[in-house]
Structure formats: structure tokens, C-alpha cells
Design a protein around this motif. Structure first.
Motif, mmCIF file in Angstrom:
data_model
loop_
_atom_site.group_PDB
_atom_site.id
_atom_site.type_symbol
_atom_site.label_atom_id
_atom_site.label_comp_id
_atom_site.label_asym_id
_atom_site.label_seq_id
_atom_site.Cartn_x
_atom_site.Cartn_y
_atom_site.Cartn_z
ATOM 1 N N ILE A 282 -33.010 45.357 14.368
ATOM 2 C CA ILE A 282 -32.894 44.845 15.728
ATOM 3 C C ILE A 282 -34.287 44.762 16.336
ATOM 4 C CG2 ILE A 282 -31.937 45.260 18.023
ATOM 5 C CD1 ILE A 282 -29.841 44.587 15.999
ATOM 6 N N PRO A 283 -34.677 43.612 16.910
ATOM 7 C CA PRO A 283 -35.999 43.503 17.531
ATOM 8 C C PRO A 283 -36.153 44.480 18.698
ATOM 9 C CG PRO A 283 -34.990 41.331 17.276
ATOM 10 C CD PRO A 283 -33.924 42.345 16.985
ATOM 11 N N GLY A 284 -37.392 44.892 18.950
ATOM 12 C CA GLY A 284 -37.677 45.779 20.073
ATOM 13 C C GLY A 284 -37.679 47.231 19.666
ATOM 14 N N SER A 285 -38.233 48.065 20.545
ATOM 15 C CA SER A 285 -38.279 49.501 20.295
ATOM 16 C C SER A 285 -36.888 50.097 20.394
ATOM 17 C CB SER A 285 -39.203 50.187 21.310
ATOM 18 O OG SER A 285 -40.511 49.666 21.235
ATOM 19 N N ARG A 286 -36.685 51.154 19.640
ATOM 20 C CA ARG A 286 -35.396 51.830 19.724
ATOM 21 C C ARG A 286 -35.228 52.479 21.090
ATOM 22 N NH1 ARG A 286 -33.997 54.987 14.084
ATOM 23 N NH2 ARG A 286 -34.112 53.208 12.683
ATOM 24 N N SER A 350 -40.213 60.251 9.731
ATOM 25 C CA SER A 350 -40.547 58.951 10.322
ATOM 26 C C SER A 350 -39.625 58.633 11.493
ATOM 27 C CB SER A 350 -40.463 57.853 9.258
ATOM 28 O OG SER A 350 -39.136 57.727 8.766
ATOM 29 N N LYS A 351 -38.358 59.010 11.383
ATOM 30 C CA LYS A 351 -37.395 58.729 12.449
ATOM 31 C C LYS A 351 -37.671 59.592 13.677
ATOM 32 C CE LYS A 351 -33.807 57.350 9.141
ATOM 33 N NZ LYS A 351 -34.690 57.485 7.947
ATOM 34 N N ILE A 352 -38.037 60.845 13.469
ATOM 35 C CA ILE A 352 -38.370 61.712 14.597
ATOM 36 C C ILE A 352 -39.531 61.126 15.394
ATOM 37 C CG2 ILE A 352 -39.299 63.973 15.253
ATOM 38 C CD1 ILE A 352 -37.780 65.181 12.924
ATOM 39 N N LEU A 353 -40.574 60.717 14.706
ATOM 40 C CA LEU A 353 -41.759 60.191 15.390
ATOM 41 C C LEU A 353 -41.471 58.833 16.029
ATOM 42 C CD1 LEU A 353 -44.588 61.205 12.889
ATOM 43 C CD2 LEU A 353 -43.859 62.358 14.979
ATOM 44 N N GLU A 354 -40.711 57.991 15.335
ATOM 45 C CA GLU A 354 -40.418 56.673 15.902
ATOM 46 C C GLU A 354 -39.590 56.793 17.178
ATOM 47 O OE1 GLU A 354 -38.054 52.517 14.817
ATOM 48 O OE2 GLU A 354 -38.593 53.925 13.209
ATOM 49 N N PHE A 355 -38.564 57.631 17.152
ATOM 50 C CA PHE A 355 -37.695 57.766 18.315
ATOM 51 C C PHE A 355 -38.415 58.401 19.495
ATOM 52 C CE2 PHE A 355 -33.955 57.067 15.596
ATOM 53 C CZ PHE A 355 -33.187 56.303 16.455
ATOM 54 N N ASN A 356 -39.204 59.416 19.230
ATOM 55 C CA ASN A 356 -39.800 60.180 20.313
ATOM 56 C C ASN A 356 -41.169 59.682 20.743
ATOM 57 O OD1 ASN A 356 -37.952 62.715 20.788
ATOM 58 N ND2 ASN A 356 -38.069 62.479 18.566
ATOM 59 N N CYS A 357 -41.871 58.992 19.865
ATOM 60 C CA CYS A 357 -43.243 58.585 20.165
ATOM 61 C C CYS A 357 -43.459 57.080 20.095
ATOM 62 C CB CYS A 357 -44.217 59.267 19.199
ATOM 63 S SG CYS A 357 -44.025 61.060 19.068
ATOM 64 N N GLY A 358 -42.475 56.339 19.551
ATOM 65 C CA GLY A 358 -42.662 54.905 19.331
ATOM 66 C C GLY A 358 -42.796 54.093 20.593
ATOM 67 N N GLY A 363 -45.740 48.740 18.637
ATOM 68 C CA GLY A 363 -46.016 47.406 19.162
ATOM 69 C C GLY A 363 -47.419 46.926 18.842
ATOM 70 N N ASP A 364 -47.848 45.892 19.562
ATOM 71 C CA ASP A 364 -49.147 45.265 19.286
ATOM 72 C C ASP A 364 -50.321 46.052 19.832
ATOM 73 O OD1 ASP A 364 -47.836 43.154 18.043
ATOM 74 O OD2 ASP A 364 -47.671 41.993 19.902
ATOM 75 N N SER A 365 -50.096 46.876 20.859
ATOM 76 C CA SER A 365 -51.202 47.626 21.472
ATOM 77 C C SER A 365 -50.810 49.092 21.635
ATOM 78 C CB SER A 365 -51.567 47.015 22.830
ATOM 79 O OG SER A 365 -51.959 45.671 22.695
ATOM 80 N N PRO A 366 -50.668 49.827 20.542
ATOM 81 C CA PRO A 366 -50.260 51.229 20.638
ATOM 82 C C PRO A 366 -51.359 52.079 21.271
ATOM 83 C CG PRO A 366 -50.905 50.704 18.390
ATOM 84 C CD PRO A 366 -50.913 49.407 19.147
ATOM 85 N N GLY A 369 -54.663 53.485 19.587
ATOM 86 C CA GLY A 369 -54.715 52.765 18.326
ATOM 87 C C GLY A 369 -53.838 53.350 17.240
ATOM 88 N N LEU A 370 -52.945 54.282 17.604
ATOM 89 C CA LEU A 370 -52.090 54.941 16.613
ATOM 90 C C LEU A 370 -50.691 54.352 16.672
ATOM 91 C CD1 LEU A 370 -51.514 57.104 14.494
ATOM 92 C CD2 LEU A 370 -51.079 58.723 16.372
ATOM 93 N N ASN A 371 -50.319 53.633 15.622
ATOM 94 C CA ASN A 371 -48.992 53.033 15.538
ATOM 95 C C ASN A 371 -48.117 53.893 14.637
ATOM 96 O OD1 ASN A 371 -46.724 51.393 15.247
ATOM 97 N ND2 ASN A 371 -47.924 49.510 15.303
ATOM 98 N N LEU A 372 -47.024 54.386 15.200
ATOM 99 C CA LEU A 372 -46.110 55.238 14.439
ATOM 100 C C LEU A 372 -44.811 54.518 14.106
ATOM 101 C CD1 LEU A 372 -46.610 58.605 16.362
ATOM 102 C CD2 LEU A 372 -47.593 57.936 14.161
ATOM 103 N N VAL A 373 -44.824 53.204 14.222
ATOM 104 C CA VAL A 373 -43.636 52.390 13.949
ATOM 105 C C VAL A 373 -44.017 51.285 12.972
ATOM 106 C CG1 VAL A 373 -41.838 50.933 14.932
ATOM 107 C CG2 VAL A 373 -42.745 52.843 16.266
#
Length: 450
Positions: A282-286, A350-358, A363-366, A369-373
Motif C-alpha cells: 500500500i502506498p504511503g507510510s504505515r 525491521s517492522k518495529i523500526l518502520e512502525f515506530n520511526c518510519g 520517504g524522500d527526505s528522512p 538522512g537516515l531512512n528506516l523504510v
């Protein structure tokens, strides 16, 4: 004079004594109140098994109202409704609004077009040119946009990115003519007194240029036409290919809804929680961005509510007990775990970090500069931190040398704020179980996959 006063006082005493000794009969008023009869909710029989997740869900979220108060309102509308309030579709603040999400279209109001899910796309409005030797018939609109700037005055057709009103169509315009000055009509289908009728809701007269391929039309926009174009766009043209990926979602399958009575698996809001629908990303952040993901009992309550919610249900149906006993998801509630199982990068971390920190680190401008998704996150975590370059984000086997872990526990050695950080509250932390899993994962070598 004194005698008269004594006589008057005596008279008062007599009157007073008579008053005290009397009784007043108010009589009876013949009145039969007509009160509406109320019926107790027809609650289903409770779950009587021994699954701890089901029992916890049944204890904490007996009804849909309790689920809304304890989970939906808390998770999706914090701080006055930071995510889903009256300014952000859908509004989930009240039980009535929550009920309105059942059967409602998804992605009706969106920010970036890339965030639109194909299966949320509805049949588009139609565009028609009839005049000047061109008769397009009704052609579905894929998407429409206005590019500002001076209108094209060069020779030949304007380039694809020229200023003007751009309309991208589902099917090519018949014929060979490439320019025509006439009125373009925008049409929509309405149901009027039970009859299906086509209605022209807007018109725009200008010079139309039909580009090669004949599915892209540019309407000239001069200064005196700017207000008319903005008025047209403000009407809200329904786009059949709103995400501009050349897939007209409604032509592929029936559009899905925010919540689908009887079908959690095809409910868009649930798909946003899980990140997938029917195996498709699904597009977009969780969701939720600003809060921790739903627990297994919370997910179970939501799934069982949606599975048992009636078509044309009302707010009163939220007062009815959730049927955990007959809910198909009560057979394996652990399968609804959003954070995965097994302490490996792929299965859980990976799911813990994506859900809580994503929300911040995606996205394009984390941030920082740290992208966790997304892809290649695991390899990036093995590299040095930008804030403290002498420490890698993750050092397998050494949590005390893993800068990301130190950020998560708020160690004194970090720079800036601990993670996750909620800019609205100035707070944020992972749960003890999540911190423990990350610690175990790093200590055991930060395994990527089993």
C-alpha cells in the motif's frame, strides 16, 4: 396604641396557628407518559476458549464503542486530532464518524498523488469536445493538472510540460486533427429520482492542443482565464488514474472502501495499518504515524468488529458486543501481529523500526538522512552514524557500541533527541518488549534473516 399592637399580634398568632394545623390536597393529575421503548443490545454469546489474546481483547474491548474510545480515538486522533480530524480525511474523532468510514471511498482527499492506492481509484469523470471538426465523445479522465506560466506561442504543438490545463485521458481521441478552439465539457453520472443521468458540471472554452498519442490534451490558459481554471479545479474533478501510473483502478476491480463491512482484508484503513492488501504493498507510510502500532488484542478487536459489522450499520451497532466467539480471526489472533515474530531483522526488527520511526525516517527526505523504510536499510545500519561517526548504527554483538540502540534507550552518549521522538509532545519511547527484542537481536549478532 400599645393595646392595638397586642391585639394585632394576637391575631397573627391565631392565623399562624390555623395555618400550621391545615393540610393541602394537591389532587392527582391524570397523565400517562409516552416514553420510547429501549431495547438492550442483542449481544452475542461471549468467547469461552482459552486463547489469551482473545480473552484480553474481549475484556478490554467488549463493544465497538469501547474499541473506538480506547484504540481509534487514542491512536488516530491524538493532540486534538493530529492525524485524522476535520482537516485530514477521514475524520475519526467521533463514533459517528467512525461508522461513516464503513462503505466510504478511500483516497478521496490526498496530499501527494503518489500516495493513492490503485484500488481506491473510482471511475473518472468524462471529458468531451464537440465542435470545430472534432467530436471526441465521452472519454474518462485519468488526471488533470494546471501548469502555471505564459501560454505557448511557438510553432507547432506545445511540449508535454507547457503551461496550460493538462488533461490525460483513458482512451485516445478519435481522428487526426491536433488543434481546435471550442468548449470542453466535463461530465459526471448522477442518479436523479432513480434514473441514471449524465450531467455537464463544468465547461471551459479555449484552444485545445491534442498531443501525439491523442490521450493528452492541453488547454490554453490566458490571464483572464486563470480564475475560471481555478474554479474548475476547485469543483473536484474525479480522476480515474489519480496516482498517474497508467492504471485505472476501477477498471481492474471494484474500488475498495475505508472499512468494508464483513471484510477486514479488503478494508483500506486496515491495509494502511498492515502495509499490504492481498499481498500488494500500500502506498504511503504505515499508520499510525505518531503512535505505537496496534497490539494483537487491539487488531483482533478491530478485525472482529469489521467482520461482524452489518451492511448499512449505524452508530447503534457500535454498542453491540463484538462477536469474538464466532469471529474467524479468533482462531489465530497471533497472525495479526503487526510487528512479526522471531528476533531477526526481516521477521521483527525491521517492522518495529518502520512502525515506530518510519514517520520521520522514511520517504524522500528522512530526518538526519537516515531512512528506516524500504530496501537496503539493513546494510545502511551496519555503517557509521552521521551524528557520532566512530560508532556504527548497529555493531553486531555489541549493543553498547550500536549508536541506534543508544538512541532508542536515550543513552547519555547520543547527540540530539532520543528515538522515537514525537515533535508534538516532546516524548516518545519504544515498549520494554520492543527494546528487549532489539537488544537480543544485536547481542545475538544482528541476524538479517533466518
Amino acid at each position: 396604641m400599645i393595646a392595638k399592637r397586642k391585639l394585632f399580634s394576637a391575631a397573627l398568632l391565631v392565623v399562624g396557628g390555623c395555618t400550621v394545623g391545615t393540610s393541602f390536597d394537591p389532587g392527582e393529575i391524570q397523565f400517562e407518559p409516552e416514553r420510547p421503548e429501549t431495547e438492550a443490545p442483542d449481544d452475542p454469546a461471549p468467547y469461552s476458549g482459552d486463547d489469551e489474546f482473545v480473552l484480553e481483547a474481549q475484556s478490554n474491548f467488549r463493544t465497538g464503542i469501547e474499541l473506538h474510545q480506547k484504540v481509534i480515538w487514542r491512536t488516530c486522533t491524538p493532540n486534538g486530532g493530529v492525524c485524522h480530524n476535520s482537516k485530514e480525511f477521514p475524520d475519526l474523532r467521533t463514533p459517528a464518524n467512525f461508522v461513516n468510514a464503513f462503505g466510504a471511498s478511500c483516497n478521496v482527499q490526498y496530499g501527494e498523488y503518489q500516495s493513492v492506492y490503485d484500488r481506491c481509484e473510482r471511475p473518472g469523470d468524462r471529458f468531451r469536445i464537440s465542435g470545430g471538426g472534432v467530436n471526441t465523445g465521452q472519454i474518462e479522465i485519468g488526471w488533470i493538472e494546471s501548469i502555471p506560466g505564459e501560454y505557448y506561442t511557438g510553432e507547432g504543438l506545445p511540449p508535454e510540460d507547457a503551461p496550460g490545463l493538462h488533461i490525460h485521458l483513458a482512451d485516445p481521441i478519435p481522428g487526426e486533427q491536433t488543434e481546435v478552439y471550442t468548449s470542453g465539457e466535463f461530465q459526471r453520472t448522477f442518479i436523479n429520482d432513480g434514473k441514471v443521468e449524465d450531467f455537464t458540471f463544468a465547461e471551459y472554452s479555449t484552444l485545445w492542443s491534442i498531443l501525439p498519442g491523442r490521450t493528452h490534451v492541453i488547454g490554453e490558459v490566458r490571464d483572464f482565464q486563470l480564475d475560471q481554471v481555478q474554479s474548475l479545479l476547485s469543483v473536484g474533478v474525479v480522476e480515474g488514474d489519480a496516482n498517474r501510473n497508467d492504471v485505472f483502478g476501477a477498471r481492474q476491480d471494484d474500488p475498495v472502501h475505508l472499512l468494508e463491512p464483513g471484510s477486514p482484508e479488503t478494508s483500506y484503513l486496515i491495509a494502511r495499518l498492515r502495509g499490504t492488501m492481498a499481498g500488494e504493498d500500500i502506498p504511503g507510510s504505515r499508520m499510525p504515524l505518531a503512535n505505537s502500532p496496534l497490539t494483537i488484542p487491539e487488531m483482533l478487536a478491530l478485525f472482529c468488529l469489521v467482520e461482524g459489522f452489518p451492511d448499512q450499520g449505524t452508530e447503534a451497532d457500535l454498542n453491540r458486543g463484538i462477536d469474538y466467539a464466532n469471529c474467524s480471526y479468533s482462531d489465530d489472533p497471533a497472525g495479526l501481529n503487526l510487528l512479526g515474530e522471531g528476533v531477526t531483522w526481516a521477521a521483527r526488527i525491521s517492522k518495529i523500526l518502520e512502525f515506530n520511526c518510519g514517520g520521520c525516517h522514511g520517504g524522500d527526505s528522512p530526518q538526519a538522512g537516515l531512512n528506516l523504510v524500504g530496501d537496503n536499510v539493513y546494510l545502511r545500519l551496519l555503517e557509521p552514524s552521521t551524528q557520532v561517526p566512530e560508532l556504527a548504527l548497529i555493531t553486531p554483538g555489541a549493543p553498547e557500541q550500536s549508536y541506534l540502540y543508544l538512541k532508542l534507550i536515550g543513552d547519555d552518549a547520543i547527540e540530539g533527541n532520543p528515538m522515537p521522538y514525537n515533535p508534538l509532545t516532546g516524548e516518545g519511547t519504544l515498549g520494554e518488549a520492543e527494546i528487549a527484542d532489539i537488544l537480543t537481536w544485536i547481542t545475538n549478532g544482528a541476524v538479517e534473516n533466518e
